[in-house]
Design an enzyme around this catalytic site. Structure first.
Site, mmCIF file in Angstrom:
data_model
loop_
_atom_site.group_PDB
_atom_site.id
_atom_site.type_symbol
_atom_site.label_atom_id
_atom_site.label_comp_id
_atom_site.label_asym_id
_atom_site.label_seq_id
_atom_site.Cartn_x
_atom_site.Cartn_y
_atom_site.Cartn_z
ATOM 1 N N GLN A 290 0.838 -1.212 0.000
ATOM 2 C CA GLN A 290 0.000 0.000 0.000
ATOM 3 C C GLN A 290 0.866 1.254 0.000
ATOM 4 O OE1 GLN A 290 -3.045 0.422 -0.561
ATOM 5 N NE2 GLN A 290 -4.222 -1.350 0.133
ATOM 6 N N CYS A 415 -10.888 -0.981 -3.740
ATOM 7 C CA CYS A 415 -10.338 0.275 -4.257
ATOM 8 C C CYS A 415 -11.162 0.762 -5.442
ATOM 9 C CB CYS A 415 -8.864 0.104 -4.630
ATOM 10 S SG CYS A 415 -8.585 -1.180 -5.851
HETATM 11 N N1 SAH Z 1 -3.970 -7.300 0.909
HETATM 12 C C1 SAH Z 1 -2.703 -6.807 0.433
HETATM 13 C C2 SAH Z 1 -2.619 -6.699 -1.104
HETATM 14 C C3 SAH Z 1 -3.779 -6.071 -1.800
HETATM 15 S S1 SAH Z 1 -3.504 -5.665 -3.492
HETATM 16 C C4 SAH Z 1 -2.371 -5.487 1.100
HETATM 17 O O1 SAH Z 1 -3.188 -4.927 1.823
HETATM 18 O O2 SAH Z 1 -1.244 -4.992 0.918
HETATM 19 C C5 SAH Z 1 -4.164 -6.992 -4.356
HETATM 20 C C6 SAH Z 1 -3.273 -8.199 -4.431
HETATM 21 O O3 SAH Z 1 -3.976 -9.200 -5.161
HETATM 22 C C7 SAH Z 1 -1.946 -7.993 -5.162
HETATM 23 O O4 SAH Z 1 -0.914 -8.474 -4.363
HETATM 24 C C8 SAH Z 1 -2.086 -8.841 -6.444
HETATM 25 O O5 SAH Z 1 -0.864 -9.424 -6.826
HETATM 26 C C9 SAH Z 1 -3.081 -9.899 -6.013
HETATM 27 N N2 SAH Z 1 -3.925 -10.509 -7.057
HETATM 28 C C10 SAH Z 1 -4.420 -9.943 -8.170
HETATM 29 N N3 SAH Z 1 -5.239 -10.800 -8.808
HETATM 30 C C11 SAH Z 1 -5.263 -11.927 -8.073
HETATM 31 C C12 SAH Z 1 -5.958 -13.178 -8.213
HETATM 32 N N4 SAH Z 1 -6.772 -13.411 -9.232
HETATM 33 N N5 SAH Z 1 -5.757 -14.100 -7.258
HETATM 34 C C13 SAH Z 1 -4.943 -13.874 -6.193
HETATM 35 N N6 SAH Z 1 -4.279 -12.711 -6.026
HETATM 36 C C14 SAH Z 1 -4.431 -11.759 -6.953
#
Ligand code: SAH
Length: 458
Positions: A290, A415
Site C-alpha cells: 500500500q 479500491c
Molecule cells: N492485501 C494486500 C494486497 C492487496 S492488493 C495489502 O493490503 O497490501 C491486491 C493483491 O492481489 C496484489 O498483491 C495482487 O498481486 C493480487 N492478485 C491480483 N489478482 C489476483 C488473483 N486473481 N488471485 C490472487 N491474487 C491476486
C-alpha cells in the site's frame, strides 16, 4: 454528419455554464440543452466561461477559460500541471469536501448498482496533512531537448511534462529521483524513445519505508545493458545513503506495462523493509505494498474492528500480497490462510511470517478464484473471509465459492466502488447483509476511493 443535429454545441464555441455535479474522476459536469459537458478544475455551483474542446455523441469536453464565481470548497492549486497530468485531479477541492465526495460516491453506487439504501456508510477517514504521503513513485524518463528528463505524462498521452516536485510523494523520494536523474545525465545514459523503441532508461521507481527509511531504486530499462553500471552504482549509493537495494528491471516490450519479466539485482538484495502496526515486512520490487502507510494502518484497524476476532476463528485472506492483512489478523485468530497470485509476493509473505514469529498462518500461491473453488469443493470452512482484490473486483466463481463455504462474516476491502457494489449485490443475493462501509482516504487529492465493507450471513 447526421448525429451532429442532436449535439447543441460545436468545437471552439464559448459558453457560460453552471457546474451541477462532479464525475467519478472529479471533473465538473455542466449541461447545455441536456447535453453534458465535462470540465476540469470546476466545482459544483461555479459559473464558468468555457470553450468547447471536443464533442462526442452523448457528451463533450470543455476547457475552463474564466471562472465567474467560485465555490466555497475551492482552494488554490499547488500546480496546474498536476491536473493536466491527472495526478491530483482534486487538488482544487478543499480536503473535507474531497472526503464527502468519496463517501457520496459509495452511497451512489450502493443505491444505483447494488440497490441497497439501508447500508450504513460512515464518514471517510482522512489525513491531517493530506500531502507528501506516497511511499512509492514510478516516473517515466524521456528526452526533452538534449536532456534525460523525469516527470509525468500529460493525461491520455505519452508526452512528458518535466516535474521535480510531485507534492503527494514523500519529499525524500522526490529528492532521490532528482539525484538518480542527475547521475544518469552525468554518465550519458540514453533515455527511452517510445516512437522507435530505442534508447534505454524507461522508468525510475523509488520506494521508501516510512518507518525504516530504507530505500529501493528500480531502474527499468529496455535492454539488459546499463552502461557503465560499475560507476553508476557507487555514485547512487553515495548520493543516497538510505538505499539498501538497486534492481534493474528489463522491459523490452512496447506496452504501457511498466515492469518487464527479467530483473538484475545491482546492489543489496531484491528487497527493502518497512513496518506496519509494529510488524516488519520485506518487500520485493514486484510486490504490491500500500502506498499510503499511515492511512493503511487506519484501514487495517478498521478491518480488525469489523472482524472482532476472539482467537478461535479460521480466517481466509484472499489477495494477500506480502501478507500484511494476514499477519495483522493472525494475532487474534486461530489460523489465517493467505491466497496470492504473484509468486515473489507469496515468498515475501512466508518470510514475513518467520520474521515476525507468526506461526498460525499459511500462504497459498495461486489465483484466488481457483483456490477458493477448490477449497469449497473440499468442504473447507472459514469463519471470516477477507478480500482485497484489484480494481476489477471479484470473479463470480470466487463469490459462488464464498456463498458455498458460508462464513459468518466477510470483509471486503475495495479500491473501486463500482465493482464493490456489483459484487455486494451478488453476495446479498447469496444470503449476506451489507452492514456498514467505512471509506478510508488512501489517496488524497486523487479521485481514488478505498473502503472496507462488513457483510454478515443472514
Ligand atoms: N492485501 C494486500 C494486497 C492487496 S492488493 C495489502 O493490503 O497490501 C491486491 C493483491 O492481489 C496484489 O498483491 C495482487 O498481486 C493480487 N492478485 C491480483 N489478482 C489476483 C488473483 N486473481 N488471485 C490472487 N491474487 C491476486
Amino acid at each position: 454528419m447526421k448525429s451532429n443535429k442532436t449535439i447543441p454545441v460545436q468545437k471552439n464555441e464559448k459558453h457560460t455554464v453552471k457546474i451541477e455535479d462532479l464525475t467519478r474522476e472529479g471533473m465538473g459536469v455542466a449541461k447545455i440543452d441536456g447535453y453534458p459537458l465535462f470540465i476540469e478544475d470546476a466545482l459544483p455551483g461555479e459559473e464558468i466561461e468555457v470553450k468547447i474542446h471536443k464533442t462526442g455523441k452523448s457528451f463533450g469536453y470543455a476547457k475552463s477559460m474564466k471562472r465567474l464565481t467560485s465555490s466555497q470548497n475551492r482552494v488554490e492549486m499547488k500546480d496546474e500541471n498536476f491536473t493536466r497530468a491527472g495526478i491530483t485531479p482534486l487538488q482544487h477541492m478543499h480536503y473535507p469536501a474531497q472526503l464527502s465526495f468519496k463517501k457520496q460516491q459509495i452511497k451512489n453506487v450502493m443505491k444505483r448498482i447494488a440497490k441497497v439504501s439501508d447500508v450504513k456508510i460512515l464518514d471517510t477517514k482522512g489525513m491531517t496533512e493530506p500531502w507528501g504521503y506516497r511511499n512509492k513513485a514510478s516516473v517515466p524518463v524521456r528526452k526533452i531537448g538534449e536532456k534525460l528528463t523525469t516527470g509525468f505524462f500529460r493525461k491520455n498521452s505519452h508526452d512528458l511534462i518535466a516535474m521535480e516536485n510531485f507534492y503527494i510523494q514523500d519529499p525524500k523520494i522526490d529528492q532521490a529521483i532528482i539525484k538518480v536523474r542527475d547521475i544518469m545525465r552525468t554518465y550519458n545514459v540514453k533515455s527511452y524513445n517510445e516512437k522507435d523503441n530505442t534508447g534505454n532508461l524507461r522508468h525510475i521507481i523509488v520506494r521508501r519505508g516510512y518507518y525504516t527509511g530504507e530505500m529501493m531504486i528500480v531502474l527499468v530499462t529496455r535492454t539488459a545493458k546499463l552502461f557503465p553500471a560499475s560507476k553508476i552504482i557507487p555514485d547512487l549509493t553515495e548520493a543516497l545513503p538510505e538505499v539498501v537495494s538497486i534492481v534493474q528491471n528489463v522491459n523490452p516490450t512496447r506496452t504501457n506495462t511498466i515492469l518487464g519479466e527479467e530483473a538484475i539485482v545491482l546492489f543489496g538484495e531484491d528487497k527493502y523493509t518497512d513496518t506496519l502496526l509494529g510488524k516488519t515486512y520485506e518487500i520485493s520490487h514486484r510486490s504490491f505494498y500500500q502506498v499510503n502507510p499511515t492511512q493503511t494502518e487506519k484501514l487495517y484497524n478498521v478491518i480488525l474492528d469489523f472482524a472482532a476476532l476472539t482467537g478461535e476463528e479460521t480466517v481466509i485472506d484472499a489477495y494477500s500480497g506480502i501478507g500484511t492483512i494476514t499477519l495483522t489478523l493472525a494475532d487474534n485468530a486461530k489460523h489465517v490462510y493467505g491466497i496470492e497470485s504473484i509468486e515473489p509476493a507469496v515468498e515475501n509473505a512466508r518470510a514475513n511470517a518467520v520474521l515476525n514469529n507468526v506461526e498460525n498462518v499459511t500462504f497459498e500461491a495461486g489465483l484466488a478464484e481457483e483456490v477458493m473453488v477448490e477449497w469449497s469443493k473440499q468442504g473447507r470452512k472459514a469463519d471470516l473471509v477477507v478480500v482485497d482484490p484489484p480494481r476489477k473486483g471479484l470473479e463470480e466463481a470466487f463469490i459462488d465459492a464464498v456463498i458455498e463455504m458460508a462464513p459468518a462474516k466477510m470483509i471486503y476491502v475495495s479500491c473501486n466502488p463500482a465493482t464493490l457494489a456489483r459484487d455486494v449485490a451478488l453476495l446479498i443475493e447469496g444470503g449476506y447483509t451489507a452492514e456498514k462501509i467505512q471509506p478510508v482516504d488512501l489517496f488524497p487529492q486523487t479521485s481514488h476511493v478505498e473502503s472496507v465493507t462488513l457483510l454478515t450471513k443472514n
